[in-house]
Design a protein around this motif. Structure first.
Motif, short mmCIF file in Angstrom:
data_model
loop_
_atom_site.label_atom_id
_atom_site.label_comp_id
_atom_site.label_asym_id
_atom_site.label_seq_id
_atom_site.Cartn_x
_atom_site.Cartn_y
_atom_site.Cartn_z
N GLU A 154 -1.08 15.38 2.64
CA GLU A 154 -1.86 14.31 3.24
C GLU A 154 -2.94 14.73 4.23
O GLU A 154 -3.94 14.02 4.40
N TYR B 25 -2.03 6.84 3.70
CA TYR B 25 -2.28 8.08 2.97
C TYR B 25 -2.54 7.78 1.49
O TYR B 25 -2.06 6.77 0.95
N CYS C 298 3.47 11.61 1.20
CA CYS C 298 2.46 10.55 1.36
C CYS C 298 3.07 9.17 1.20
O CYS C 298 2.85 8.27 2.02
#
Length: 320
Positions: free
Chosen positions: A190, A183, A74
């Motif tokens: 994610e 994200y 992420c």
């Protein structure tokens, strides 16, 4: 100045030494002419950095970012897309492979859609560690016609209810990521969170093409999804809590309830008792608990294991 949209391919690498050359070659072989390549290495400990360096020397147009220490997908992706300039973006793990006309096909599709469409996704071919084909994401009949469910439009309910999309096939309009602020870096993965948040605001479009080879191997995140104590399941709980706040209709609530039941069952049957308890308590807030799930909540509290039942089922069904 180019009049065609710029596409940024954010190439995320973490210990992909074995697959990195094939992956980066597939990016550089794209038929679409206006591509920005951003390689983000998430502190690989194998030989990935050396391979990346050879590509940077031969292809000075490639942008490179090092996370300096391992931060997870992420955060690594957020660093990449925020440093990019593309009108559209692809989140590309460097153990996967892009087919040569992947970008061209998706941009052609996007040009025929209005601004309410934020994501295009496609079918994918699955490959093993040796790049050998092992199947496709969606089921088809003998004539190649789609049998699986692959919806287009505002599909929040569908994405909440079940796993539909093969994540590496997605191309995303930049505005979607800017709206969502990227994200959620507190999560271990994610896609579920991205689907839930983005599908409330933007339409999705399914392009019925195979554009990507997705690698399935021992270190894939999905292989350890319900491993005891795995961070992925804790992230799933957080996303379900977010989804509960976004639900507005009776149909959406039914979809959430179905998802919570599914996740709670799998959490319990893999001895993730605390996570199962959390999911069941969230389910209790959303709907009246059926007797079987009241019993499951009791078993979770006392940490009584029935994981053998799941193992037996998979051995009978899949021979594993």
């Amino acid at each position: 100045m180019s009049t065609i949209p710029l596409v940024s391919i954010i190439c995320l690498c973490y210990n992909h030494e074995r697959f990195l050359t094939e992956a980066l070659n597939s990016v550089l072989a794209q038929t679409y002419p206006n591509i920005e390549v951003v390689v983000v290495d998430d502190a690989s400990t194998d030989g990935s950095a050396d391979i990346i360096q050879t590509y940077l020397e031969a292809n000075p147009q490639i942008r490179f970012i090092s996370t300096e220490y391992n931060r997870g997908n992420c955060t690594a992706f957020n660093m990449g897309w925020r440093a990019s300039n593309g009108d559209y973006l692809i989140d590309f793990a460097t153990d996967d492979v892009l087919l040569p006309d992947r970008v061209e096909k998706q941009i052609t599709a996007f040009t025929q859609l209005d601004q309410s469409y934020g994501v295009i996704y496609t079918d994918a071919a699955y490959i093993n560690d040796n790049s050998e084909p092992i199947g496709f994401h969606y089921k088809r009949d003998r004539k190649g016609r789609l049998l699986s469910f692959a919806p287009s439009g505002y599909i929040f309910k569908e994405l909440l209810q079940q796993y539909i999309i093969c994540p590496p096939t997605m191309m995303v309009r930049r505005q979607v990521l800017e709206t969502l602020k990227g994200y959620d870096e507190s999560l271990a993965y994610e896609d579920f969170d991205f689907w839930i948040r983005s599908s409330k605001l933007y339409q999705y479009f399914y392009l019925d093409q195979v554009t990507t080879k997705r690698r399935v191997h021992a270190s894939s995140l999905s292989k350890s999804w319900y491993g005891k104590g795995n961070r992925l399941l804790a992230s799933t709980i957080k996303v379900c809590e977010k989804a509960a706040r976004l639900v507005q209709t009776a149909e959406e609530k039914r979809a959430l309830v179905q998802r919570l039941k599914y996740e709670a069952r799998h959490a319990y049957l893999t001895d993730n008792f605390e996570e199962a308890k959390a999911l069941l308590l969230l389910l209790k807030k959303e709907a009246r608990l059926p007797l079987s799930y009241i019993f499951l909540l009791l078993l979770s509290k006392y940490k009584l294991s029935f994981s053998f039942a799941r193992r037996f089922y998979y051995r009978i069904r899949y021979g594993t």
